[in-house]
Motif scaffolding. Sequence first.
Motif, short mmCIF file in Angstrom:
data_model
loop_
_atom_site.label_atom_id
_atom_site.label_comp_id
_atom_site.label_asym_id
_atom_site.label_seq_id
_atom_site.Cartn_x
_atom_site.Cartn_y
_atom_site.Cartn_z
N VAL A 18 0.80 -1.20 0.00
CA VAL A 18 0.00 0.00 0.00
C VAL A 18 0.82 1.24 0.00
N ALA A 19 2.08 1.14 0.22
CA ALA A 19 2.85 2.34 0.39
C ALA A 19 3.25 2.93 -0.93
N PRO A 20 4.18 3.89 -0.88
CA PRO A 20 4.49 4.69 -2.03
C PRO A 20 5.59 4.12 -2.87
N GLN A 21 5.82 4.82 -3.96
CA GLN A 21 6.87 4.58 -4.92
C GLN A 21 6.54 3.48 -5.90
N PHE A 22 7.55 2.96 -6.59
CA PHE A 22 7.30 2.07 -7.72
C PHE A 22 7.10 0.62 -7.27
N PRO A 23 5.92 0.07 -7.44
CA PRO A 23 5.72 -1.35 -7.15
C PRO A 23 6.62 -2.18 -8.07
N ARG A 24 7.17 -3.25 -7.54
CA ARG A 24 8.03 -4.11 -8.37
C ARG A 24 7.31 -4.56 -9.64
N ALA A 25 6.02 -4.85 -9.48
CA ALA A 25 5.25 -5.35 -10.62
C ALA A 25 5.15 -4.32 -11.73
N CYS A 26 5.41 -3.04 -11.39
CA CYS A 26 5.27 -1.97 -12.38
C CYS A 26 6.61 -1.40 -12.81
N TYR A 70 -4.23 17.77 -7.17
CA TYR A 70 -2.96 17.26 -7.69
C TYR A 70 -2.63 15.95 -6.98
N HIS A 71 -2.22 14.94 -7.75
CA HIS A 71 -1.80 13.69 -7.16
C HIS A 71 -0.43 13.85 -6.51
N MET A 72 -0.31 13.40 -5.28
CA MET A 72 0.95 13.54 -4.55
C MET A 72 2.05 12.70 -5.20
N ALA A 73 3.14 13.35 -5.58
CA ALA A 73 4.31 12.62 -6.05
C ALA A 73 5.14 12.20 -4.83
N PRO A 74 5.74 11.01 -4.85
CA PRO A 74 5.66 9.97 -5.89
C PRO A 74 4.82 8.79 -5.41
N PHE A 75 3.67 9.06 -4.81
CA PHE A 75 2.86 7.98 -4.24
C PHE A 75 2.20 7.12 -5.32
N LEU A 76 2.31 5.84 -5.16
CA LEU A 76 1.51 4.84 -5.86
C LEU A 76 1.11 3.82 -4.79
N PRO A 77 -0.13 3.78 -4.35
CA PRO A 77 -1.34 4.31 -4.97
C PRO A 77 -1.42 5.83 -4.96
N VAL A 109 16.11 -1.32 -2.21
CA VAL A 109 16.51 -0.65 -0.97
C VAL A 109 15.70 -1.26 0.17
N SER A 110 16.07 -0.87 1.38
CA SER A 110 15.35 -1.39 2.55
C SER A 110 13.98 -0.76 2.67
N VAL A 111 13.16 -1.36 3.49
CA VAL A 111 11.83 -0.82 3.76
C VAL A 111 11.95 0.62 4.25
N TYR A 112 12.88 0.87 5.16
CA TYR A 112 13.07 2.24 5.68
C TYR A 112 13.51 3.19 4.57
N ASP A 113 14.46 2.73 3.76
CA ASP A 113 15.06 3.61 2.76
C ASP A 113 14.15 3.89 1.57
N VAL A 114 13.10 3.10 1.37
CA VAL A 114 12.11 3.49 0.37
C VAL A 114 11.55 4.86 0.72
N PHE A 115 11.30 5.07 2.01
CA PHE A 115 10.72 6.34 2.44
C PHE A 115 11.76 7.45 2.46
#
Length: 545
Positions: free
Chosen positions: A17-25, A426-433, A171-177
């Motif tokens: 559910v968190a942000p940035q680029f999902p591996r699948a994408c 405006y959609h918040m960058a770089p959140f996906l979702p 990167v680590s879970v922490y470093d994604v953020f």
Amino acid sequence: MWLLAAAALVLLCAAPVAPQFPRACSTEEALRSKECCPAWAGDGSACGAASGRGSCEDVQVSAQPDGPQYPFSGLDDREKWPLVFYNRTCRCAGAYMGFSCGDCSFGLTGPKCTERRSRLRRNVFHLTRAERSRFVSYLNLAKRTISRDYVVATGTYTQMQNGSRPMFADVSVYDVFVWMHYYVSRSALLGPPGAVWSDVDFAHWAPAFLPWHRAYMLHWEQEIRRLTGDEEFTVPYWDWRDATACDVCTDELMGARSNLNPNLISPGSVFSSWEVLCTRMDDYNSRGVLCDATAEGPLLRNPGNHDRNLVERIPTSEEVEFTVSLPDYDTGAMDRSANMSFRNTLEGFGSPRTGLGNSRLLGMHAALHVFMNGSMSLVQASANDPIFLLHHAFVDSIYEQWLRRHRPLPSQYPQSNAPIGHNSEYHMAPFLPLHRNQDYFLSSTELGYEYTYLLGPGERLSESLRPYVEDLRQAWPWLLLAVLVGALLTLAGTAAVLKAKQPIRGLSWLRGRSRRNVSALPESQPLIRRHDKEESNLHNYQTTM
């Protein structure tokens, strides 16, 4: 020039559910098709469509005009986020969330996300010893665990040759953020090396500062729950009002100062071994590249040894109260120049005494960053320091105070002409979702969390006593044992005294004589033991380090 750089921040993680680029994408196929609609594991359909959780749809972006602060178009990947990378993503039904619609919206839980749930963010000093230890352990676990679900981009879409050469890193879970906070606040790369536009930030210096960090913190909490299985976890807050030093800088919490080097963390803290990333903004800009997410040295911090020409001290209770009293969320150009703006004053560019923008002295949120004098003083890299979390949880609580006091209508959040990235839709960058700024211009209670110091008086008292009661509860077996031992010793002593007073057989001739020479044994006292259980100037908070 410092005033062109600004403000604030939050941290860590990665999962569905968190942000940035999902591996699948992050594949060539996904990038070239511009579609990010992963299958939900629950039924195998894209976006959980077979279960009514969501559907794969075209991304709709707002056509409202932006302010004049960023005079370009089509040069930065964050413009009209996320269209440069994806023009189709999962659109989840109201109760669901996540890049595959596999999670519940904030504040909801249960198999079908129909149950309301509220959690407490507590004062870090009101945590029990076990909770403090667990919090530090969770942070360290997140720092040491590679994210299973997310990767971070190490190149622009153009550098990826329009998707045909994906450039992503684990990167680590922490470093994604950490990377997210860097990415949203980095300078715009205009083309050739060295050609950058620094007066842009998609999460700071403008109205989205507070909503963006609110969403960021919520995702971070959710990722820690996913990583640890602790469904009750929340980020604690550091109430820094009127503090004269870094109260949380102890080895039990965020790490004390090293005796060997005042810029480093004490070897007694797990944070002394942490390495930072995305701290070399001048280098990235001069080469026209993004942070490549590699380690760049130890975590730095030297609280209190900061530039006094920028910040006098940690903010006071009076300054917080003045800030919360301002009735307008944002004003004027809605940037660092905004006068009598709650957002600008809380962010630190409006004076917390007069409310006037472009203040020479930084205050409130920015002041704490400067005070920490190290990794925290670099806007883009500040999330490397775990104090970032405690700080932004408290900043968010001040935002919550303002929302409850003034009860603004949704229309008070600007719909147009805010700096790029900050209009309401405006959609918040770089959140996906995807999240829109206006989605987080509402009370924390609607998002499923509360702050203990905003509870009623009785509940606040109960919360402040909770750690002592918990410590006592854990210690009661030892106290009971001490009482029993003391009681046995007392009984044994009493029995000895009584025995000593009895006449000795065969010496009946002593009866009737004076007993002045018969000495009584001293009373034995119970022994009760205490059981202690347990670019630079444009994007840096300037520092004297």
